[in-house]
Enzyme design. Sequence first.
Site, mmCIF file in Angstrom:
data_model
loop_
_atom_site.group_PDB
_atom_site.id
_atom_site.type_symbol
_atom_site.label_atom_id
_atom_site.label_comp_id
_atom_site.label_asym_id
_atom_site.label_seq_id
_atom_site.Cartn_x
_atom_site.Cartn_y
_atom_site.Cartn_z
ATOM 1 C CB SER A 194 -1.051 -0.040 1.263
ATOM 2 O OG SER A 194 -1.775 -1.263 1.182
ATOM 3 C CD GLN A 219 -16.676 -12.957 18.358
ATOM 4 O OE1 GLN A 219 -16.747 -13.532 19.527
ATOM 5 N NE2 GLN A 219 -15.783 -12.835 17.643
ATOM 6 C CG HIS A 270 -18.483 -8.877 18.074
ATOM 7 N ND1 HIS A 270 -18.482 -8.841 16.816
ATOM 8 C CD2 HIS A 270 -17.357 -9.072 18.258
ATOM 9 C CE1 HIS A 270 -17.332 -8.978 16.362
ATOM 10 N NE2 HIS A 270 -16.335 -9.184 17.423
ATOM 11 C CB CYS A 290 -14.008 -6.957 19.397
ATOM 12 S SG CYS A 290 -13.613 -8.379 18.776
HETATM 13 P P1 A2P Z 1 -2.351 -3.513 3.488
HETATM 14 O O1 A2P Z 1 -3.622 -2.771 3.277
HETATM 15 O O2 A2P Z 1 -1.104 -2.907 2.799
HETATM 16 O O3 A2P Z 1 -2.591 -5.000 3.303
HETATM 17 P P2 A2P Z 1 -7.823 -5.793 7.693
HETATM 18 O O4 A2P Z 1 -8.004 -6.116 9.049
HETATM 19 O O5 A2P Z 1 -8.806 -5.195 7.042
HETATM 20 O O6 A2P Z 1 -7.444 -6.845 6.657
HETATM 21 O O7 A2P Z 1 -6.335 -4.732 7.411
HETATM 22 C C1 A2P Z 1 -5.135 -5.299 7.923
HETATM 23 C C2 A2P Z 1 -3.950 -3.807 7.959
HETATM 24 O O8 A2P Z 1 -2.827 -4.503 8.231
HETATM 25 C C3 A2P Z 1 -4.031 -3.338 6.564
HETATM 26 O O9 A2P Z 1 -4.119 -1.894 6.611
HETATM 27 C C4 A2P Z 1 -2.710 -3.966 6.234
HETATM 28 O O10 A2P Z 1 -2.068 -3.251 5.087
HETATM 29 C C5 A2P Z 1 -2.054 -3.857 7.501
HETATM 30 N N1 A2P Z 1 -1.017 -4.844 7.321
HETATM 31 C C6 A2P Z 1 -0.895 -5.947 6.979
HETATM 32 N N2 A2P Z 1 0.426 -6.541 7.102
HETATM 33 C C7 A2P Z 1 1.018 -5.500 7.282
HETATM 34 C C8 A2P Z 1 2.585 -5.647 7.581
HETATM 35 N N3 A2P Z 1 3.350 -6.646 7.514
HETATM 36 N N4 A2P Z 1 3.067 -4.210 7.680
HETATM 37 C C9 A2P Z 1 2.198 -3.379 7.997
HETATM 38 N N5 A2P Z 1 0.963 -3.328 7.755
HETATM 39 C C10 A2P Z 1 0.324 -4.620 7.415
#
Ligand code: A2P
Length: 328
Positions: A38, A153, A234, A126
């Site tokens: 991202s 949930q 939930h 939660c």
């Molecule tokens: P990304 O959008 O780049 O995958 P959700 O619970 O809705 O799936 O969101 C998970 C969040 O955690 C997202 O913002 C995701 O980013 C982020 N994320 C997942 N893996 C990592 C990582 N290794 N380092 C930083 N952020 C992470």
Amino acid sequence: MKIALVGATGLVGGVMRKVLEERGYGDCTFIPAASSRSVGKEVQFAGKSYKVVSVEDAIAQRPDIAIFSAGSGPSLQYAPLFAEQGTVVVDNSSAWRSDPDKPLVVPEINGDVITAHDKIIANPNCSTIQMVMALAPLHKRYRIKRIVVSTYQSITGTGMKAVQQLRDERAGVPADKVYPYQIDMNLFPHGGTFEENGYTTEEMKLLNETRKILRDPEIAVTSTVVRVPVTGGHSEAVNVEFYEEFDLEEVRRLLAEMPGVVLQDDPAHNVYPMPLFAEGKDEVFVGRVRRDESQPKTLNLWVVADNLRKGAATNAVQIAQWVEARFL
Ligand code: A2P
């Protein structure tokens, strides 16, 4: 104030942006971080667009507070790096919750356990947050002996992919499955992963976290966690046995007086908490307050909250506010 949000692109991350703005942090220096997938994407915060950075970049900017909602892996890896340089981490994952050296906090109940030395503070699960919000004032007055809880949930607890699975199933298009089964028109008694004792990780959190937050290692908890095709929050059927005898009117009064709890209990007019009405709200709603007539000193409650709000984002931002007011 400089605030980093790790997991800023996720489902909880999106609600955290909203809650931070609502609670007066719209003017802070905001650092949204997520995975490398991202980096460079834009997220909205307080009416402005921000570019997502890597977690390493967020650390280099030395924020005052870093709120994490990116799962346990990133929390274990990066939270200590923020903490080492003095950033206070509020972590929404389960990575640090059972660490005896890390506070596990619901501010209305045990904010006082946080000291100036704490650099990693865990946000509870939660399901635990909403249950202890209802039970804390009752525990103080009658002391809890045992809790039997069944949860219903919301799929939002599993993140964006779960919401997409439900939408795709409803639309009749092929769905990427994050759950082992179809969730639309279905439910399953399976949250987290199964442990050797037959309980799931989500069920064990209800035991261990309740004891830690209510500061009573003797409370017995047995639970069944059920995932249901609901998005608003939930719900929990809670059966609680006390050491002391209680008065039902006093129970109602204690619930109504608890900050953050709303008593919604008028069965004659079909008034009881439901996820449809809890969605988007910060409060924990309690109803169906009644004596368990099968056993003395035992009470039944129905507890509903938006798991993305008080169950995650709101509680985490409240912890950040607590820390800011006292230690920054
Ligand atoms: P990304 O959008 O780049 O995958 P959700 O619970 O809705 O799936 O969101 C998970 C969040 O955690 C997202 O913002 C995701 O980013 C982020 N994320 C997942 N893996 C990592 C990582 N290794 N380092 C930083 N952020 C992470």
